[in-house]
Write an enzyme that holds these catalytic residues in place. Sequence first.
Site, PDB file in Angstrom:
ATOM      1  N   GLU A  13       6.585 -37.511  33.409  1.00 11.73           N
ATOM      2  CA  GLU A  13       6.454 -38.190  34.699  1.00 11.73           C
ATOM      3  C   GLU A  13       5.224 -37.709  35.455  1.00 11.73           C
ATOM      4  OE1 GLU A  13       9.100 -39.489  38.606  1.00 11.73           O
ATOM      5  OE2 GLU A  13       9.837 -37.868  37.314  1.00 11.73           O
ATOM      6  N   HIS A  71      11.602 -39.155  39.668  1.00 11.23           N
ATOM      7  CA  HIS A  71      12.838 -39.107  38.883  1.00 11.23           C
ATOM      8  C   HIS A  71      13.224 -37.647  38.661  1.00 11.23           C
ATOM      9  CE1 HIS A  71      15.998 -40.702  36.448  1.00 11.23           C
ATOM     10  NE2 HIS A  71      15.609 -40.040  35.385  1.00 11.23           N
ATOM     11  N   PHE A  78      17.526 -43.112  30.052  1.00  9.89           N
ATOM     12  CA  PHE A  78      17.835 -43.210  28.633  1.00  9.89           C
ATOM     13  C   PHE A  78      17.829 -44.692  28.240  1.00  9.89           C
ATOM     14  CE2 PHE A  78      20.477 -39.066  27.949  1.00  9.89           C
ATOM     15  CZ  PHE A  78      19.314 -38.338  27.987  1.00  9.89           C
ATOM     16  N   HIS A 130      21.971 -34.934  39.751  1.00  9.71           N
ATOM     17  CA  HIS A 130      21.603 -36.218  39.136  1.00  9.71           C
ATOM     18  C   HIS A 130      22.821 -37.132  39.170  1.00  9.71           C
ATOM     19  CE1 HIS A 130      19.925 -39.274  36.759  1.00  9.71           C
ATOM     20  NE2 HIS A 130      19.272 -38.563  35.862  1.00  9.71           N
ATOM     21  N   CYS A 185      20.273 -44.092  34.013  1.00  6.75           N
ATOM     22  CA  CYS A 185      19.800 -43.446  35.245  1.00  6.75           C
ATOM     23  C   CYS A 185      18.938 -44.347  36.128  1.00  6.75           C
ATOM     24  CB  CYS A 185      19.019 -42.183  34.894  1.00  6.75           C
ATOM     25  SG  CYS A 185      19.882 -41.124  33.733  1.00  6.75           S
ATOM     26  N   LYS A 218      16.849 -34.317  43.283  1.00  7.29           N
ATOM     27  CA  LYS A 218      17.933 -33.974  42.349  1.00  7.29           C
ATOM     28  C   LYS A 218      18.228 -32.475  42.379  1.00  7.29           C
ATOM     29  CE  LYS A 218      17.496 -37.788  39.013  1.00  7.29           C
ATOM     30  NZ  LYS A 218      16.454 -38.601  39.637  1.00  7.29           N
TER      31      LYS A 218
END
Length: 402
Positions: free
Chosen positions: A305, A294, A390, A331, A162, A326
């Site tokens: 976050e 994010h 990830f 996403h 991502c 998002k």
Amino acid sequence: MKRVVITGSGAISSLGKNVLENQDSLINGVCGITHLEILDVDLLLNKIGAMVKGYNPADYFSLNELSFFDRCTQFAIIAAKEAINQSGIEISDEISHKVGVIIGNSGGGLQTLDENYRNVFQHKKKRLHPFIVPKLMSNAASSQLSIINNIKGPSFTISTACSSSNHAMGQAFKLIQTGQLTAALTGGSESMLCFGGLKAWESLRVMTNTKCRPFSKNRDGMSQGEGAAIFVFEEYESAVSRGANILAEVVGFSMTSDAVDIVRPDKDGAKRTMTAALKDAKLNNSQIGYINAHGTGTVLNDKIESLAINEVFYGASESPLVSSTKSLHGHLIGGAGAIELISCLISLNFGLIPPTVNFVERDPDCHINLVTNRVVEKKVEYTLSNAFAFGGTNSVIVLKKF
């Protein structure tokens, strides 16, 4: 060190088939996450996503071109064409070796892979199209962009889940800043909304069946999207000499690894990345006006976050506004940071902060200055865009109003 500016932008997503349509949807809080229209959708547990609906490849490409272009590559080419046209840059033989293509994606040609697995295992086909490999390879988009646009400098793909497109744009920034390139096509593209791709993601149990609600107390997961955003990054003096319209200046970038867990985000990693980006941009924490978070909509990601943002911006004279778009465009995985940079450009050029939609109730674990449900007007001088992926790979990019 050279100054680096953005002179062109292009986009296609569930929010629109060009930059203006994407901007309008972001400003007006239009959510592109709807019921999926894909083969075997009834066999999926998660049936929603942010598709580019009403998209017909034949409107953009010939049958011969489509033999080589996966949907992911198609989106990149469409967005890049718009970015180049907006920039007005002419990539002549004289400068082509000083121009690069650096694109982020995670799934690559997953649509082609899914289609041909189906042909082999379900339809028992003995032979497949001879160009499947160059169509599905991860560097297909970057390679095709270099061929189409006569770009003879470095052409490569970055795949860091991502954070891929933030990593790609960061590398473009640094290659221009250090004088190795004069300009670059950079950003990200992704198209993973197919049965095989979504079935694999189901097993992670991180996707919502209702609505993507980043930072909201009742959030229950992310929604996937597809599309591309491509930009022309250019050395400042080159852009000025040809009279280019400058959209923003790129002033900072950082990247780190959590080195903790393959899927669980780490607060220290996010904190170190934001701090390093501010240092690279030579800014203090009071100068950032807007953060495009994010913000995936998963319980743990948003909490971690938020904690990191609070620690980095502790003591700032004014807390930066934060939103996760998002909730609007889904996403985009490897293309996430690129499509989210559009929101940063909106905030810098129009003084409008795109909202986090579908927000219902504040979460005490997410104590940030969140823009919820409706656009907010605010003059912004600097923006920060987060990407935490990830594998524990983090990348943050900082823009300045020009």
